[in-house]
Design a protein around this motif. Structure first.
Motif, PDB file in Angstrom:
ATOM      1  N   GLY A  66       0.798  -1.212   0.000  1.00  0.00           N
ATOM      2  CA  GLY A  66       0.000   0.000   0.000  1.00  0.00           C
ATOM      3  C   GLY A  66       0.830   1.260   0.000  1.00  0.00           C
ATOM      4  O   GLY A  66       1.654   1.488  -0.884  1.00  0.00           O
ATOM      5  N   VAL A  67       0.633   2.083   1.009  1.00  0.00           N
ATOM      6  CA  VAL A  67       1.265   3.397   1.072  1.00  0.00           C
ATOM      7  C   VAL A  67       2.797   3.316   1.130  1.00  0.00           C
ATOM      8  O   VAL A  67       3.462   4.065   0.420  1.00  0.00           O
ATOM      9  CB  VAL A  67       0.692   4.222   2.251  1.00  0.00           C
ATOM     10  N   LEU A 107      15.551  17.111  -1.195  1.00  0.00           N
ATOM     11  CA  LEU A 107      15.602  16.627   0.184  1.00  0.00           C
ATOM     12  C   LEU A 107      14.298  16.912   0.926  1.00  0.00           C
ATOM     13  O   LEU A 107      13.811  16.067   1.691  1.00  0.00           O
ATOM     14  CB  LEU A 107      16.787  17.252   0.922  1.00  0.00           C
ATOM     15  N   LEU A 108      13.718  18.080   0.705  1.00  0.00           N
ATOM     16  CA  LEU A 108      12.427  18.404   1.327  1.00  0.00           C
ATOM     17  C   LEU A 108      11.329  17.467   0.825  1.00  0.00           C
ATOM     18  O   LEU A 108      10.483  17.018   1.608  1.00  0.00           O
ATOM     19  CB  LEU A 108      12.044  19.860   1.048  1.00  0.00           C
ATOM     20  N   LEU A 115       7.775  11.482   5.885  1.00  0.00           N
ATOM     21  CA  LEU A 115       6.920  11.913   6.994  1.00  0.00           C
ATOM     22  C   LEU A 115       5.483  11.461   6.799  1.00  0.00           C
ATOM     23  O   LEU A 115       4.866  10.904   7.712  1.00  0.00           O
ATOM     24  CB  LEU A 115       6.991  13.435   7.140  1.00  0.00           C
ATOM     25  N   PHE A 116       4.927  11.700   5.609  1.00  0.00           N
ATOM     26  CA  PHE A 116       3.546  11.296   5.358  1.00  0.00           C
ATOM     27  C   PHE A 116       3.381   9.780   5.403  1.00  0.00           C
ATOM     28  O   PHE A 116       2.366   9.279   5.886  1.00  0.00           O
ATOM     29  CB  PHE A 116       3.037  11.857   4.030  1.00  0.00           C
ATOM     30  N   HIS A 120       0.996   8.028   8.130  1.00  0.00           N
ATOM     31  CA  HIS A 120      -0.071   7.134   7.682  1.00  0.00           C
ATOM     32  C   HIS A 120       0.077   5.758   8.326  1.00  0.00           C
ATOM     33  O   HIS A 120      -0.907   5.181   8.811  1.00  0.00           O
ATOM     34  CB  HIS A 120      -0.054   7.007   6.159  1.00  0.00           C
ATOM     35  N   THR A 121       1.289   5.245   8.349  1.00  0.00           N
ATOM     36  CA  THR A 121       1.530   3.929   8.932  1.00  0.00           C
ATOM     37  C   THR A 121       1.239   3.930  10.424  1.00  0.00           C
ATOM     38  O   THR A 121       0.622   2.996  10.944  1.00  0.00           O
ATOM     39  CB  THR A 121       2.982   3.494   8.661  1.00  0.00           C
TER      40      THR A 121
END
Length: 134
Positions: A66-67, A107-108, A115-116, A120-121
């Motif tokens: 998934g994600v 890098l950002l 991060l997302f 989510h995890t």
């Protein structure tokens, strides 16, 4: 089966149109070399890197579905697109061509993807844990 044939037919039409546009270029070999380079970068760099990360995650007991898997695909694709300005960050004859700080922005973007994915995890794990308690 009908949807597959329609999708395949549309894919063939798009490929034929792209080939026709390629042949209309003044120097089609330059574009062909660039496209060949994209295949080499993908098959020689991005795919093995994604495979290695997936293998390390599997060895650590994590399942990439998934994600997390989508995040690896997006990060790999974004890296392949950003490679030319990342590998040759020097000045250019026209300063408006590459006016951005590509290394910082890459890098950002990688940090945002990570991060997302982690958020989510973590949220998914928390909701699973909460639903097991009920």
């Amino acid at each position: 089966m009908g949807v597959r044939r329609v999708a395949g037919g549309l894919g063939l039409l798009c490929a034929a149109w792209g080939g026709w546009l390629l042949l209309r270029q003044p120097e089609p070999w330059r574009i062909a070399v660039w496209l060949g380079g994209a295949v080499v970068v993908h098959d020689g760099f991005v795919a093995p890197l994604v495979f290695a990360v997936a293998a390390l995650a599997a060895a650590a007991g994590a399942r990439l579905r998934g994600v997390p898997r989508a995040a690896l695909i997006v990060a790999g694709s974004l890296t392949a697109i950003a490679l030319p300005p990342l590998l040759r960050p020097g000045g250019v004859a026209n300063p408006t061509v590459l006016p951005l700080d590509y290394l910082r922005n890459w890098l950002l973007a990688m940090a945002a993807i990570a991060l997302f994915t982690l958020l989510h995890t973590a949220l998914r794990a928390l909701t699973r844990r909460a639903s097991r308690r009920d």
